[in-house]
Design a protein around this motif. Structure first.
Motif, PDB file in Angstrom:
ATOM      1  N   ILE A 122     -16.494   0.846  -9.179  1.00  0.00           N
ATOM      2  CA  ILE A 122     -16.830   2.320  -9.716  1.00  0.00           C
ATOM      3  C   ILE A 122     -18.195   2.099 -10.049  1.00  0.00           C
ATOM      4  N   ALA A 129     -15.875   7.491  -9.907  1.00  0.00           N
ATOM      5  CA  ALA A 129     -15.239   6.973 -10.907  1.00  0.00           C
ATOM      6  C   ALA A 129     -13.858   7.624 -11.081  1.00  0.00           C
ATOM      7  N   GLU A 130     -14.167   8.929 -11.260  1.00  0.00           N
ATOM      8  CA  GLU A 130     -13.024   9.723 -11.569  1.00  0.00           C
ATOM      9  C   GLU A 130     -11.979   9.905 -10.510  1.00  0.00           C
ATOM     10  N   GLN A 133     -10.021   6.768 -10.629  1.00  0.00           N
ATOM     11  CA  GLN A 133      -9.270   6.548 -11.606  1.00  0.00           C
ATOM     12  C   GLN A 133      -7.832   7.476 -11.350  1.00  0.00           C
ATOM     13  N   GLU A 134      -7.875   8.424 -10.525  1.00  0.00           N
ATOM     14  CA  GLU A 134      -6.845   9.354 -10.200  1.00  0.00           C
ATOM     15  C   GLU A 134      -5.834   8.786  -9.120  1.00  0.00           C
ATOM     16  N   THR A 137      -4.494   4.054  -8.174  1.00  0.00           N
ATOM     17  CA  THR A 137      -3.793   3.521  -9.425  1.00  0.00           C
ATOM     18  C   THR A 137      -3.250   2.022  -9.345  1.00  0.00           C
ATOM     19  N   GLU A 140      -7.456  -2.823  -9.337  1.00  0.00           N
ATOM     20  CA  GLU A 140      -8.220  -3.066 -10.592  1.00  0.00           C
ATOM     21  C   GLU A 140      -9.605  -2.637 -10.587  1.00  0.00           C
ATOM     22  N   LEU A 141      -9.892  -1.287 -11.401  1.00  0.00           N
ATOM     23  CA  LEU A 141     -11.018  -0.690 -11.328  1.00  0.00           C
ATOM     24  C   LEU A 141     -12.085  -1.580 -12.086  1.00  0.00           C
ATOM     25  N   THR A 143     -16.093  -1.612 -13.528  1.00  0.00           N
ATOM     26  CA  THR A 143     -17.308  -0.523 -13.847  1.00  0.00           C
ATOM     27  C   THR A 143     -18.430  -1.208 -13.626  1.00  0.00           C
TER      28      THR A 143
END
Ligand code: ARG
Length: 229
Positions: A122, A129-130, A133-134, A137, A140-141, A143
């Protein structure tokens, strides 16, 4: 020159975050792109020159850069949303976007569910990114500060896939056979140019220029240049 208040007389200082091809990126030592051309048209109407400042996307979208007087405008393929609107003003919408997924060619990852237990790249501070995140889930994010690093990470296998705005991902995939856009998520976004909250004169001038270029064909020419086939 118009009487619109500017940070630096005679100059339209524009904050952006590079690279975000084809909206803003470096080519042969110059910063070019769709947003650059749109803001050049606004600057032309104001009788001033555009000067571009490269700054992190987080402090653009938070309104920090504008409110600190670092720039007059922010043009960064930035999506209009309520949270941001509390800290800066947005021009009328000038481009539509939605989120999309980019993955190594042949990976078969066509949904966020396919990424359960895998890594998803992301870009910091973005609507993508948002969204991840939502909605991702189980992934594994990871950044990344900018789009260039995010896309390189997909190509090198550092992440299994990445999320970002559809136009930039299609643009990249068109030039890179090793990746493909495998899904779009209907987030219904629209880009706006950010203006410091109390600079209504500039906001009105920006909207007037956007209307002008849509009416006289300039917008279509700019679109054709960056998105035409
Ligand atoms: N449209 C997305 C957002 O507003 C991503 C913008 C990223 N722009 C950039 N120049 N890096 O969050």
């Amino acid at each position: 020159e118009s009487g619109v208040p500017l940070v630096q007389a005679g100059t339209l200082v524009t904050c952006t975050h590079l690279p975000y091809e084809p909206f803003q990126f470096q080519e042969g030592g110059e910063i070019v792109g769709f947003d650059v051309d749109v803001v050049d048209a606004i600057a032309e109407d104001l009788g001033v020159e555009q000067e571009i400042v490269d700054t992190p996307f987080e402090t653009i979208q938070s309104g920090e850069d504008l409110n600190a007087g670092k720039c007059d405008l922010a043009a960064a393929g930035m999506t209009i949303n309520d949270v941001r609107e509390e800290n800066l003003d947005f021009s009328d919408p000038y481009f539509e976007a939605t989120q999309a997924l980019i993955a190594p060619a042949g990976s078969g990852y066509t949904s966020l569910d396919d990424l359960a237990g895998l890594s998803l790249g992301i870009q910091a501070g973005t609507t993508g990114a948002e969204y991840a995140q939502e909605n991702a889930t189980e992934a594994e994010l990871v950044t990344f500060e900018d789009l260039g690093l995010l896309l390189t990470a997909v190509q090198s296998g550092q992440v299994d896939a990445a999320i970002n705005d559809n136009s930039v991902l299609y643009d990249f995939a068109a030039d890179n056979d090793d990746v493909e856009v495998t899904a779009e998520f209907e987030t219904g976004e629209a880009y706006g140019i950010g203006v410091k909250t109390d600079n209504t004169e500039l906001l009105e001038a920006v909207n007037a220029s956007l209307a002008r270029i849509q009416e006289d064909g300039t917008y279509d020419e700019i679109y054709e240049e960056w998105f035409g086939t």
